[in-house]
Write an enzyme that holds these catalytic residues in place. Structure first.
Site, mmCIF file in Angstrom:
data_model
loop_
_atom_site.group_PDB
_atom_site.id
_atom_site.type_symbol
_atom_site.label_atom_id
_atom_site.label_comp_id
_atom_site.label_asym_id
_atom_site.label_seq_id
_atom_site.Cartn_x
_atom_site.Cartn_y
_atom_site.Cartn_z
ATOM 1 C CG ASN A 69 -1.784 1.203 1.337
ATOM 2 O OD1 ASN A 69 -1.814 2.017 0.412
ATOM 3 N ND2 ASN A 69 -2.504 1.343 2.438
ATOM 4 C CD1 TRP A 70 3.886 1.210 -2.579
ATOM 5 C CD2 TRP A 70 3.806 2.140 -4.616
ATOM 6 N NE1 TRP A 70 4.729 0.503 -3.405
ATOM 7 C CE2 TRP A 70 4.693 1.053 -4.655
ATOM 8 C CE3 TRP A 70 3.591 2.875 -5.788
ATOM 9 C CZ2 TRP A 70 5.370 0.691 -5.819
ATOM 10 C CZ3 TRP A 70 4.254 2.516 -6.944
ATOM 11 C CH2 TRP A 70 5.147 1.427 -6.952
ATOM 12 C CE LYS A 71 -0.334 3.283 4.695
ATOM 13 N NZ LYS A 71 -0.377 3.413 6.129
ATOM 14 C CG HIS A 82 -6.257 1.929 4.928
ATOM 15 N ND1 HIS A 82 -5.792 2.894 5.790
ATOM 16 C CD2 HIS A 82 -5.251 1.042 4.759
ATOM 17 C CE1 HIS A 82 -4.539 2.592 6.115
ATOM 18 N NE2 HIS A 82 -4.186 1.476 5.499
ATOM 19 C CD GLU A 139 -4.058 -2.300 7.143
ATOM 20 O OE1 GLU A 139 -2.966 -2.582 6.686
ATOM 21 O OE2 GLU A 139 -4.653 -1.243 6.878
ATOM 22 N N GLY A 161 2.173 2.569 10.868
ATOM 23 C CA GLY A 161 3.184 3.615 10.771
ATOM 24 C C GLY A 161 3.850 3.974 12.085
ATOM 25 C CB SER A 200 4.707 -1.531 12.291
ATOM 26 O OG SER A 200 4.303 -0.197 12.521
ATOM 27 N N GLY A 247 2.837 -0.986 4.317
ATOM 28 C CA GLY A 247 2.836 0.440 3.982
ATOM 29 C C GLY A 247 4.251 0.932 3.758
ATOM 30 N N GLY A 248 4.831 1.560 4.784
ATOM 31 C CA GLY A 248 6.160 2.175 4.694
ATOM 32 C C GLY A 248 7.220 1.289 4.044
HETATM 33 P P1 13P Z 1 2.688 0.611 7.717
HETATM 34 O O1 13P Z 1 3.270 -0.685 7.161
HETATM 35 O O2 13P Z 1 3.458 1.816 7.264
HETATM 36 O O3 13P Z 1 2.498 0.524 9.188
HETATM 37 O O4 13P Z 1 1.225 0.782 7.071
HETATM 38 C C1 13P Z 1 0.390 -0.322 7.011
HETATM 39 C C2 13P Z 1 -0.823 -0.023 6.214
HETATM 40 O O5 13P Z 1 -1.503 0.962 6.447
HETATM 41 C C3 13P Z 1 -1.163 -0.966 5.151
HETATM 42 O O6 13P Z 1 -2.409 -0.711 4.604
#
Ligand code: 13P
Length: 250
Positions: free
Chosen positions: A9-11, A96, A167, A173, A213, A234-235
């Site tokens: 998920n590149w957000k 989300h 999640e 994050g 995370s 995510g990150g």
């Molecule tokens: P992080 O991996 O940055 O915690 O984010 C997870 C996320 O929101 C996946 O949808």
């Protein structure tokens, strides 16, 4: 053999087309070198970049981070499921926590989106999870029950594919991932709720993923110890090397 989902998920990243192409090409290169096994690797970039990403000749699938429930019409700024399907999207996130928090995505809206995504023959990835405050008040079970019950109201799952992603909001994050033992309990809880809403056979088939995370050091524990069917990243998915390490660690 069951599929393991590894979903990036590149957000709202990266900020330019050039950077996006560089990131994707480097993930593509790294992932060609990595043994993928039975992994389903999915990249979910910001919507505007979807048509610019060429996943061929890899096995990487594309996903969207959001969509509207109407097929077309006077809905300024929205993207319909039909448009995403046309861009070769296979998956779409719904619910989300960032969309729930910043864009008022309620369980009722999530329910409409799930129906629309299924109608367009894509696979919804329904995100659920409690906040730090709700966890403190021991409300996790109640929150998950409500989120799943309303989001799936009237949704027929017999021959339909859907993924559920646990999640926990407090883990997103923050660098503080959920403990795998705790994640395993939540996995079982989600299966129990799905059994109550549907039946045991649907609950058994439904993939339950973990997000929050995830990195190359903890990824494997969520699959092997918490028995999750996949991960939402995510990150760590914005770093091609780290993302590939996650793939090869599973
Ligand atoms: P992080 O991996 O940055 O915690 O984010 C997870 C996320 O929101 C996946 O949808």
């Amino acid at each position: 053999m069951k599929k393991t989902f590894i979903i990036a998920n590149w957000k709202c990243n990266p900020t330019t087309l050039k950077k996006t192409k560089t990131l994707f090409d480097s993930i593509k290169k790294q992932s060609n070198k990595t043994k993928k096994g039975n992994n389903e690797i999915v990249i979910c970039p910001p919507l505007v970049y979807l048509p610019t990403i060429n996943a061929k000749p890899t096995n990487i699938k594309l996903g969207a981070q959001n969509c509207y429930w109407e097929e077309n019409g006077a809905f300024t700024g929205e993207t319909s499921p039909l448009m995403l399907k046309d861009l070769k999207c296979k998956y779409v996130f719904v619910g989300h926590s960032e969309r729930r928090k910043y864009f008022n995505e309620t369980d009722e809206k999530i329910n409409k989106k799930i129906e629309a995504i299924i109608k367009a023959k894509m696979i919804p990835i329904l995100c659920v999870g409690e906040t730090k405050e709700e966890k403190k008040q021991e409300k996790t079970q109640q929150i998950l029950k409500t989120q799943l019950k309303i989001a799936l109201k009237g949704v027929k799952l017999k021959n339909t594919k859907l993924c559920i992603a646990y999640e926990p909001v407090w883990a997103l994050g923050t660098g503080k991932a959920c403990n795998p033992d705790e994640a395993k309990k939540i996995n079982l809880l989600i299966k129990k709720i799905i059994t109550q809403l549907y039946n045991p056979s649907i609950a058994k088939k439904l993939p339950v993923l973990y997000g929050g995370s995830v990195n190359s050091k903890n990824a494997n524990a969520f699959i092997k110890e918490a028995c999750m069917d996949g991960l939402l990243i995510g990150g760590a998915s914005l770093d091609a090397r780290e993302f590939s390490k996650i793939i090869s660690s599973i």
